[in-house]
Design an enzyme around this catalytic site. Sequence first.
Site, PDB file in Angstrom:
ATOM      1  N   HIS A  10       1.310   8.400  -2.822  1.00 31.49           N
ATOM      2  CA  HIS A  10       2.214   7.474  -3.500  1.00 31.49           C
ATOM      3  C   HIS A  10       1.602   6.963  -4.804  1.00 31.49           C
ATOM      4  O   HIS A  10       0.466   6.499  -4.820  1.00 31.49           O
ATOM      5  CB  HIS A  10       2.469   6.304  -2.541  1.00 31.49           C
ATOM      6  CG  HIS A  10       3.476   5.311  -3.005  1.00 31.49           C
ATOM      7  ND1 HIS A  10       3.255   3.958  -2.955  1.00 31.49           N
ATOM      8  CD2 HIS A  10       4.716   5.467  -3.510  1.00 31.49           C
ATOM      9  CE1 HIS A  10       4.318   3.322  -3.393  1.00 31.49           C
ATOM     10  NE2 HIS A  10       5.222   4.203  -3.741  1.00 31.49           N
ATOM     11  N   GLU A  37       3.728  11.504  -5.565  1.00 26.09           N
ATOM     12  CA  GLU A  37       4.930  10.791  -6.022  1.00 26.09           C
ATOM     13  C   GLU A  37       4.497   9.915  -7.185  1.00 26.09           C
ATOM     14  O   GLU A  37       3.405   9.340  -7.162  1.00 26.09           O
ATOM     15  CB  GLU A  37       5.472   9.906  -4.886  1.00 26.09           C
ATOM     16  CG  GLU A  37       6.761   9.159  -5.225  1.00 26.09           C
ATOM     17  CD  GLU A  37       6.592   7.767  -5.824  1.00 26.09           C
ATOM     18  OE1 GLU A  37       7.610   7.145  -6.154  1.00 26.09           O
ATOM     19  OE2 GLU A  37       5.450   7.284  -5.993  1.00 26.09           O
ATOM     20  N   ASP A  39       6.366   7.443 -10.732  1.00 33.26           N
ATOM     21  CA  ASP A  39       7.580   6.812 -11.269  1.00 33.26           C
ATOM     22  C   ASP A  39       7.678   7.076 -12.771  1.00 33.26           C
ATOM     23  O   ASP A  39       6.686   6.941 -13.491  1.00 33.26           O
ATOM     24  CB  ASP A  39       7.515   5.304 -11.023  1.00 33.26           C
ATOM     25  CG  ASP A  39       7.225   4.980  -9.571  1.00 33.26           C
ATOM     26  OD1 ASP A  39       8.110   5.208  -8.741  1.00 33.26           O
ATOM     27  OD2 ASP A  39       6.092   4.527  -9.277  1.00 33.26           O
ATOM     28  N   HIS A  52       5.615   2.108 -13.109  1.00 33.92           N
ATOM     29  CA  HIS A  52       6.439   1.615 -12.007  1.00 33.92           C
ATOM     30  C   HIS A  52       7.303   0.440 -12.430  1.00 33.92           C
ATOM     31  O   HIS A  52       8.506   0.408 -12.167  1.00 33.92           O
ATOM     32  CB  HIS A  52       5.567   1.211 -10.817  1.00 33.92           C
ATOM     33  CG  HIS A  52       6.360   0.685  -9.663  1.00 33.92           C
ATOM     34  ND1 HIS A  52       6.738  -0.647  -9.557  1.00 33.92           N
ATOM     35  CD2 HIS A  52       6.881   1.304  -8.581  1.00 33.92           C
ATOM     36  CE1 HIS A  52       7.449  -0.806  -8.457  1.00 33.92           C
ATOM     37  NE2 HIS A  52       7.551   0.356  -7.847  1.00 33.92           N
ATOM     38  N   GLU A 112       9.948  10.273  -9.152  1.00 30.71           N
ATOM     39  CA  GLU A 112      10.915   9.193  -8.972  1.00 30.71           C
ATOM     40  C   GLU A 112      11.421   8.750 -10.339  1.00 30.71           C
ATOM     41  O   GLU A 112      10.663   8.262 -11.178  1.00 30.71           O
ATOM     42  CB  GLU A 112      10.326   7.992  -8.219  1.00 30.71           C
ATOM     43  CG  GLU A 112      11.436   6.977  -7.991  1.00 30.71           C
ATOM     44  CD  GLU A 112      11.041   5.686  -7.329  1.00 30.71           C
ATOM     45  OE1 GLU A 112       9.993   5.609  -6.666  1.00 30.71           O
ATOM     46  OE2 GLU A 112      11.823   4.719  -7.508  1.00 30.71           O
TER      47      GLU A 112
END
Length: 254
Positions: A10, A37, A39, A52, A112
Site C-alpha cells: 500500500h 498500490e 495514488d 495521497h 489509484e
Amino acid sequence: MWPYPKIIAHRGGGVLAPENTLAAFRCGATHGARAVEFDVMLAKDGVPVVMHDPTLGRTVSGTGSVSDYTSHELTLMDAGSWFGRDFAGERVPTYEQAAAFCIDNQIWMNVEIKPVPGFEEATGRVVAHYTKRLFADLLARGDADPARAGLPLFSSFSYEALRAARRAAPAIPRGYLLDRVPPDWQERIAELGAVAIDTSYRHLTKAQARAIKAAGLGLFCYTVNDPECARKLFSWGVDAICTDRIDLIGPRFL
Ligand code: G3P
Ligand code: MG
C-alpha cells in the site's frame, strides 16, 4: 480468476517508508513486493503526480491544493522528512517516474486514481492516456495473451474518474473502490465495466465476499495489516489484499 499478485504494498511501502515516494517503492521491493498500490492526481499543469492528500501539509510542507502547483514545483518538494530524517530529500514522484520504477523492476501496479475534488473527469482521462503510452507494447498484444495480466489495474472511489478512464483506455481494467459494498453493487460495476471491487476489509462480510466472487468479479481489500485477518479474508475467497505491513504479510505469506 485473479491474474494479479495477491499481496499489494500500500502506497509503495506501507508504514515502513514515506508513502508514495520512490523510497517507499524501493522499500516494498526490498521486502519482496511484486505489486504496489499508489495514488495519482493532477498537478496544475495537468501532469499526474503521486500523492495521497489533495492538499499540502501532511507529507509535504506548505499549504493549498496540489492543483495549485505545477508538477515541476511538486517534484522539488521534500516528501520524506515528515517520516524521518533518513528520508529527507525524497521527492514527490510523477506518475511516469513511479511507473518507470515499477516497469523496470517488474512490479505490478494498482493505480489509484485519486482526483483533487473538481478534477474527477480530467484525472481519469489523463491518467488513462499516460498509462496507454506507458503500456503500449502490452496493449498491442491480443486479449488472450497472458502477458496482458501485466497491465495495471486502475481503481478509484470516483465513479466519474473511472468512467473517464474507461472512455480513454477501455482495455485497461478497472476496479471500483467502495468503503462499504452497497446494495446496488452489481449495477454500478456493470455501468463501469469494472472487473473488480476493492473494499475496506472492516465492513466486508463473508456473504458479500461469496456473492461478489459468484458474480465472477475480482475482490480485493484494503488495508489489511494483521496476518490473521488476511488469512480469514483469503479463506472467504478474497483475491488480494493491500497492506501497510509488507514485512509481516509479504509475498511468501500465502
Ligand atoms: O486502494 C486502496 C486504498 O489505497 C484506498 O484508500 O486512502 O489509502 O488511498 P487510501
Ligand atoms: Mg490509495
